[in-house]
Design a protein around this motif. Structure first.
Motif, short mmCIF file in Angstrom:
data_model
loop_
_atom_site.label_atom_id
_atom_site.label_comp_id
_atom_site.label_asym_id
_atom_site.label_seq_id
_atom_site.Cartn_x
_atom_site.Cartn_y
_atom_site.Cartn_z
N THR A 19 47.45 -35.02 8.06
CA THR A 19 46.53 -34.66 6.99
C THR A 19 47.36 -34.01 5.89
OG1 THR A 19 44.75 -34.26 8.56
CG2 THR A 19 44.49 -33.32 6.36
N ILE A 20 47.16 -34.46 4.68
CA ILE A 20 47.87 -33.91 3.54
C ILE A 20 46.84 -33.31 2.61
CG2 ILE A 20 49.47 -34.42 1.66
CD1 ILE A 20 50.07 -37.09 3.17
N PHE A 21 47.04 -32.06 2.23
CA PHE A 21 46.08 -31.46 1.32
C PHE A 21 46.73 -30.45 0.40
CE2 PHE A 21 45.45 -27.15 2.92
CZ PHE A 21 45.97 -27.23 4.19
N ARG A 22 46.04 -30.19 -0.68
CA ARG A 22 46.49 -29.23 -1.68
C ARG A 22 45.50 -28.07 -1.73
NH1 ARG A 22 46.87 -30.15 -8.15
NH2 ARG A 22 47.82 -28.16 -8.63
N ASN A 23 46.02 -26.87 -1.63
CA ASN A 23 45.19 -25.68 -1.74
C ASN A 23 44.91 -25.44 -3.23
OD1 ASN A 23 44.38 -22.95 -2.11
ND2 ASN A 23 45.23 -22.45 -0.10
N PRO A 24 43.66 -25.51 -3.65
CA PRO A 24 43.36 -25.35 -5.08
C PRO A 24 43.65 -23.95 -5.61
CG PRO A 24 41.34 -25.49 -3.81
CD PRO A 24 42.46 -25.74 -2.87
N ASP A 25 43.70 -22.95 -4.72
CA ASP A 25 43.97 -21.59 -5.16
C ASP A 25 45.46 -21.34 -5.40
OD1 ASP A 25 41.25 -20.93 -4.99
OD2 ASP A 25 41.46 -20.43 -2.86
N THR A 26 46.30 -21.93 -4.55
CA THR A 26 47.75 -21.69 -4.65
C THR A 26 48.51 -22.87 -5.23
OG1 THR A 26 48.17 -22.53 -2.43
CG2 THR A 26 47.70 -20.17 -2.64
N ASN A 27 47.86 -24.04 -5.33
CA ASN A 27 48.48 -25.29 -5.79
C ASN A 27 49.61 -25.75 -4.88
OD1 ASN A 27 46.80 -25.72 -8.00
ND2 ASN A 27 48.02 -24.34 -9.26
N LYS A 28 49.62 -25.30 -3.63
CA LYS A 28 50.65 -25.72 -2.68
C LYS A 28 50.12 -26.86 -1.82
CE LYS A 28 53.03 -21.37 -2.59
NZ LYS A 28 53.64 -20.33 -1.80
N LYS A 60 44.39 -33.25 -6.88
CA LYS A 60 43.74 -32.26 -6.02
C LYS A 60 42.81 -32.90 -4.98
CE LYS A 60 43.96 -28.82 -9.62
NZ LYS A 60 43.26 -27.94 -10.51
N ILE A 61 43.36 -33.82 -4.20
CA ILE A 61 42.58 -34.46 -3.15
C ILE A 61 43.25 -34.26 -1.79
CG2 ILE A 61 41.59 -36.20 -4.66
CD1 ILE A 61 43.65 -38.17 -3.59
N SER A 62 42.52 -34.50 -0.73
CA SER A 62 43.06 -34.46 0.62
C SER A 62 43.03 -35.86 1.21
CB SER A 62 42.23 -33.53 1.51
OG SER A 62 42.32 -32.21 1.05
N ILE A 63 44.00 -36.15 2.06
CA ILE A 63 44.11 -37.49 2.63
C ILE A 63 44.45 -37.38 4.11
CG2 ILE A 63 45.49 -39.59 2.65
CD1 ILE A 63 45.80 -39.34 -0.33
N LEU A 64 43.79 -38.18 4.94
CA LEU A 64 44.13 -38.33 6.34
C LEU A 64 44.81 -39.68 6.47
CD1 LEU A 64 43.95 -37.53 9.34
CD2 LEU A 64 41.72 -38.66 9.39
N GLY A 65 45.98 -39.71 7.10
CA GLY A 65 46.72 -40.97 7.21
C GLY A 65 47.50 -41.06 8.50
N GLN A 66 48.22 -42.16 8.62
CA GLN A 66 49.04 -42.39 9.81
C GLN A 66 50.44 -42.79 9.34
OE1 GLN A 66 47.58 -45.48 12.36
NE2 GLN A 66 48.73 -44.76 14.11
N THR A 67 51.46 -42.19 9.95
CA THR A 67 52.83 -42.50 9.58
C THR A 67 53.26 -43.81 10.24
OG1 THR A 67 53.80 -41.35 11.47
CG2 THR A 67 53.37 -40.04 9.47
N LEU A 68 54.44 -44.29 9.86
CA LEU A 68 54.98 -45.50 10.49
C LEU A 68 55.21 -45.30 11.98
CD1 LEU A 68 57.57 -46.69 7.82
CD2 LEU A 68 55.42 -47.79 8.46
N GLY A 69 55.48 -44.07 12.38
CA GLY A 69 55.68 -43.76 13.79
C GLY A 69 54.39 -43.64 14.58
N GLY A 70 53.24 -43.77 13.91
CA GLY A 70 51.96 -43.73 14.58
C GLY A 70 51.30 -42.37 14.63
N GLY A 99 53.10 -29.39 13.90
CA GLY A 99 52.75 -28.20 13.13
C GLY A 99 52.43 -28.52 11.69
N GLU A 100 52.97 -27.72 10.78
CA GLU A 100 52.74 -27.90 9.36
C GLU A 100 54.06 -28.02 8.62
OE1 GLU A 100 50.53 -24.64 7.75
OE2 GLU A 100 48.70 -25.19 8.80
N SER A 101 54.07 -28.84 7.58
CA SER A 101 55.20 -28.93 6.67
C SER A 101 54.69 -28.59 5.29
CB SER A 101 55.79 -30.35 6.66
OG SER A 101 56.28 -30.70 7.93
N ASN A 102 55.49 -27.87 4.55
CA ASN A 102 55.14 -27.52 3.17
C ASN A 102 55.98 -28.35 2.21
OD1 ASN A 102 53.34 -25.17 3.65
ND2 ASN A 102 55.17 -24.40 4.66
N VAL A 103 55.36 -28.86 1.17
CA VAL A 103 56.10 -29.57 0.13
C VAL A 103 56.75 -28.51 -0.74
CG1 VAL A 103 55.95 -31.13 -1.83
CG2 VAL A 103 54.54 -31.54 0.19
#
Length: 75
Positions: free
Chosen positions: A34-43, A20-30, A51-55
Motif C-alpha cells: 500500500t502506498i499513501f501520502r499523509n496530507p498533513d506531513t506530505n510524506k 494525494k492518492i493512495s494505491i494498493l498494488g502488487q510488486t513483481l515479486g508478488g 514493514g514500512e518504507s519511507n520515500v
C-alpha cells in the motif's frame, strides 16, 4: 492491478506525490503493498510485509527513468 514494470511503479509514486492518492498494488515479486501520502506531513510511505518504507527523495529524473529513493528495501 499488478505492477509489471518499474516504470509503472514509479508512475504510481509520482501520482501519489502529486495528486494525494493512495494505491494498493502488487510488486513483481508478488508482495502486496500500500502506498499513501499523509496530507498533513506530505510524506509518502510504502507499507509491505517487512514493514514500512519511507520515500526519502522523489521524482528524480535519470536516463533510466523516474527514480524514487526509499529507506528500506521491499522484498
Amino acid at each position: 492491478f499488478i505492477m509489471h514494470q518499474a516504470e509503472t511503479f514509479n508512475r504510481f509514486i509520482y501520482q501519489i506525490i502529486n495528486m494525494k492518492i493512495s494505491i494498493l498494488g502488487q510488486t513483481l515479486g508478488g508482495e502486496y503493498i500500500t502506498i499513501f501520502r499523509n496530507p498533513d506531513t506530505n510524506k509518502v510511505k510504502i507499507i509491505h510485509e517487512a514493514g514500512e518504507s519511507n520515500v526519502k527523495i522523489a521524482n528524480v529524473d535519470t536516463k533510466y527513468g523516474l527514480v524514487h529513493v526509499i529507506d528500506k528495501l521491499i522484498n
